[in-house]
Write an enzyme that holds these catalytic residues in place. Structure first.
Site, short mmCIF file in Angstrom:
data_model
loop_
_atom_site.label_atom_id
_atom_site.label_comp_id
_atom_site.label_asym_id
_atom_site.label_seq_id
_atom_site.Cartn_x
_atom_site.Cartn_y
_atom_site.Cartn_z
N CYS A 1 -58.20 56.84 -12.59
CA CYS A 1 -58.38 58.03 -11.74
C CYS A 1 -58.60 57.59 -10.29
O CYS A 1 -58.08 58.21 -9.36
CB CYS A 1 -59.54 58.88 -12.23
SG CYS A 1 -59.14 59.91 -13.66
N HIS B 1 -52.34 55.50 -20.84
CA HIS B 1 -51.31 54.81 -20.05
C HIS B 1 -50.28 54.19 -20.97
O HIS B 1 -50.58 53.79 -22.09
CB HIS B 1 -51.91 53.74 -19.14
CG HIS B 1 -52.78 52.74 -19.84
ND1 HIS B 1 -54.09 53.00 -20.19
CD2 HIS B 1 -52.53 51.47 -20.26
CE1 HIS B 1 -54.60 51.94 -20.79
NE2 HIS B 1 -53.68 51.00 -20.85
N ASN C 1 -51.75 51.21 -26.05
CA ASN C 1 -52.88 50.68 -26.81
C ASN C 1 -53.92 51.79 -26.92
O ASN C 1 -54.28 52.41 -25.91
CB ASN C 1 -53.48 49.47 -26.10
CG ASN C 1 -52.50 48.32 -26.00
OD1 ASN C 1 -51.70 48.09 -26.91
ND2 ASN C 1 -52.54 47.60 -24.90
P1 5GP Z 1 -54.89 48.29 -21.82
O1 5GP Z 1 -55.45 46.94 -22.19
O2 5GP Z 1 -56.00 49.30 -21.66
O3 5GP Z 1 -53.79 48.77 -22.70
O4 5GP Z 1 -54.19 48.09 -20.41
C1 5GP Z 1 -54.87 48.11 -19.21
C2 5GP Z 1 -53.98 47.39 -18.22
O5 5GP Z 1 -54.46 47.69 -16.92
C3 5GP Z 1 -53.99 45.86 -18.36
O6 5GP Z 1 -52.68 45.41 -18.62
C4 5GP Z 1 -54.53 45.38 -17.02
O7 5GP Z 1 -53.89 44.22 -16.56
C5 5GP Z 1 -54.29 46.56 -16.11
N1 5GP Z 1 -55.25 46.68 -15.05
C6 5GP Z 1 -56.61 46.61 -15.14
N2 5GP Z 1 -57.19 46.80 -13.95
C7 5GP Z 1 -56.18 46.99 -13.07
C8 5GP Z 1 -56.14 47.23 -11.66
O8 5GP Z 1 -57.15 47.33 -10.96
N3 5GP Z 1 -54.90 47.38 -11.09
C9 5GP Z 1 -53.76 47.30 -11.83
N4 5GP Z 1 -52.59 47.45 -11.17
N5 5GP Z 1 -53.75 47.08 -13.15
C10 5GP Z 1 -54.95 46.93 -13.76
ZN ZN Z 2 -59.00 58.68 -15.61
#
Ligand code: 5GP
Ligand code: ZN
Length: 118
Positions: free
Chosen positions: A11, A104, A91
């Site tokens: 957000c 996402h 995920n």
């Molecule tokens: P999840 O593990 O929840 O499926 O994916 C979260 C994703 O967000 C990860 O691939 C991680 O690298 C990415 N991510 C986490 N923090 C940030 C950020 O501050 N900026 C960006 N561009 N990606 C982020």
């Molecule tokens: Zn959010």
């Protein structure tokens, strides 16, 4: 699993409070490159509405999911990964290894994927 919008990293990215490398934006969707890319092309597509995870998708909010996939198809074409193919990943929850609690879709392209995933 629930987290309020004020504390939500994605957000904050949508609002521009945390910088990101934007690849696409419309009224419903924001897309940006993942900070830790797992493929030559790795971006995230998120609804602007805060929905914590796939398990919270309902008849009332599911239209944003179509908007995400419309954006994915458009971006994939624009970035030139559509013809070779790519992978879309969500995920969900602890066993799904979701780390950011805002719905996402990861889009990974530019290399051969493997199956099954880890
Ligand atoms: P999840 O593990 O929840 O499926 O994916 C979260 C994703 O967000 C990860 O691939 C991680 O690298 C990415 N991510 C986490 N923090 C940030 C950020 O501050 N900026 C960006 N561009 N990606 C982020
Ligand atoms: Zn959010």
């Amino acid at each position: 699993m629930e987290i309020n919008m004020e504390d939500c990293l994605f957000c904050k990215i949508i609002k521009g409070e945390i910088p990101s490398k934007k690849v696409y934006e419309d009224d419903f969707v924001y897309a940006f490159y993942d900070i830790s890319p797992q493929a030559p092309t790795h971006f995230l597509v998120i609804p602007k509405e805060h929905i914590c995870c796939a398990n919270m998708i309902t008849a009332e909010n599911s239209s944003v999911v179509s908007k995400c996939f419309e954006a994915i198809a458009k971006i994939a074409n624009d970035l030139g990964i559509a013809d070779d193919g790519y992978r879309v990943i969500n995920n969900c929850g602890e066993l799904g290894q979701q780390t950011v609690k805002h719905l996402h879709f990861h889009v990974l392209g530019g290399r051969q994927m493997q199956w099954p995933p880890g």
